[in-house]
Design an enzyme around this catalytic site. Structure first.
Site: not given
Ligand SMILES: *Cc1c(COP(=O)(O)O)cnc(C)c1O
Length: 374
Positions: A38, A137, A265
């Protein structure tokens, strides 16, 4: 013209990525492996890493958006894809008709929508039931037996997986994670009579896969570990996992500055001694986090040198007064990666400003043109 960037090199090693996946697959066998890609493969470039992931044995690819799924489908028409969040209605429409993403189902409403499609095309839609064991969530609450049983019985669906997501697998204490996994198992045993025998059970992200491999279930969903980063300082990754991205730049100016001069800055830094300041042509416009003002550390001649003053849009200043050895205009500066015996990791840099490694990966990938070095 698509010239390579001269002022910053965001380098991505596809072989490191593939090796990491191989290693994870071997060490977590017989579990299947869902390589999480993702957010444009955590900023590393989905399109460029896709074939390496599949070549290295990714059973599933994990995505969030339809766009990501479409990128995968252009080259891999039938490789299993799992969406790692609940889809929106119009995403689902396209997903079931064209993209064939296995969807996460955390409510009866989404399940009914998909089941309707499955019945109309007379081929059940594969789904993964999401159980909320503490992430809070999405998903069915663990005691919503009625809801989950209804999903299992829906004509037009095929329950391919049952999943949960662990919020604290990277924390100091694994107690709450163990409790969640226990609750997950109990929920599944109460559903045993309605779940298919070959259902894929999956709960583990990278941290859980490293720290609680014995409880990994039938599949793991690993992102961070594949990119060679770890999600917190409470554990270390095995040395076999190598970082996939590195970020380098070069010195654009070296100046000798007297005591009592302000730098950058907001004049947030004032020299307390006669100082040598090296300036690099990289700032938050290249994705180097602005929060690193007076906190960042870079490598020059393999030695650690502090960022002083604000990180500007395209310029950052570094104190090299204590640096030993020769330094010149145009010399290499490593922002993240290795140089001689020195190393700066994404995790360490993120910790310096209270961020997370993925933000740095994402920004570096987004603001620059990564080079795929192997
Ligand atoms: C992003 C995600 C993962 C992967 O998490 P990592 O800590 O990067 O391994 C696994 N399961 C879900 C549902 C996620 O959204």
């Amino acid at each position: 013209m698509n010239a390579q960037q001269k002022h910053i090199q965001v380098e991505i090693s596809r072989s490191a990525f593939a090796d990491n996946i191989h290693f994870l697959r071997q060490s977590l066998a017989p579990a299947k492996i869902c390589v999480v890609m993702k957010a444009n493969a955590y900023g590393h470039g989905l399109e460029h890493l896709l074939d390496s992931a599949i070549g290295a044995g990714a059973d599933y690819l994990g995505i969030c958006t339809n766009d990501e799924a479409a990128t995968i489908r252009r080259r891999h028409p039938s490789h299993p894809i799992l969406r790692l969040r609940t889809a929106l209605p119009d995403e689902l429409e396209e997903s079931v008709t064209q993209l064939h993403v296995e969807e996460m189902v955390g409510s009866v409403a989404v399940a009914e929508f998909l089941a309707g499609h499955g019945r109309r095309r007379s081929s059940p839609v594969p789904v993964h039931i999401k159980i909320d064991t503490g992430m809070g969530r999405t998903g069915f609450l663990a005691d919503d037996q009625a809801g989950m049983t209804a999903v299992c019985g829906m004509d037009g669906l095929r329950v391919r997986g049952v999943m949960t997501h662990l919020p604290s697998a990277d924390g100091t204490d694994l107690g709450s994670t163990r409790d969640q996994l226990e609750q997950f198992r109990e929920t599944m045993s109460s559903l045993e009579s309605v779940l298919p025998k070959d259902v894929l059970v999956h709960s583990h992200n990278s941290a859980a896969s490293m720290r609680l491999p014995e409880l990994r279930g039938g599949m793991v969903r690993v992102g961070a570990a594949c990119y060679g980063v770890r999600t917190s300082s409470h554990f270390s990754n095995p040395p076999e996992l190598r970082p996939v991205m590195s970020i380098k730049t070069r010195i654009m100016e070296i100046r000798d500055v007297p005591e009592g001069r302000t730098i950058g800055y907001g004049s947030l830094y004032k020299t307390t001694r006669p100082s040598r300041i090296a300036t690099v042509p990289v700032g938050f416009g290249e994705g180097y986090p602005r929060g690193l003002f007076n906190k960042g550390i870079v490598l020059i001649n393999g030695q650690r040198c502090p960022v002083v003053g604000r990180v500007s849009l395209n310029v950052t200043t570094i104190d090299i007064t204590d640096l030993s050895g020769d330094v010149r205009w145009g010399d290499e500066v490593v922002l993240v990666g290795r140089q001689e015996s020195g190393e700066m990791t994404f995790e360490e840099l993120a910790d310096l400003f209270g961020g997370v490694h993925t933000e740095i990966n994402l920004m570096a990938g987004f603001y620059n043109k990564p080079r795929y070095i192997d």
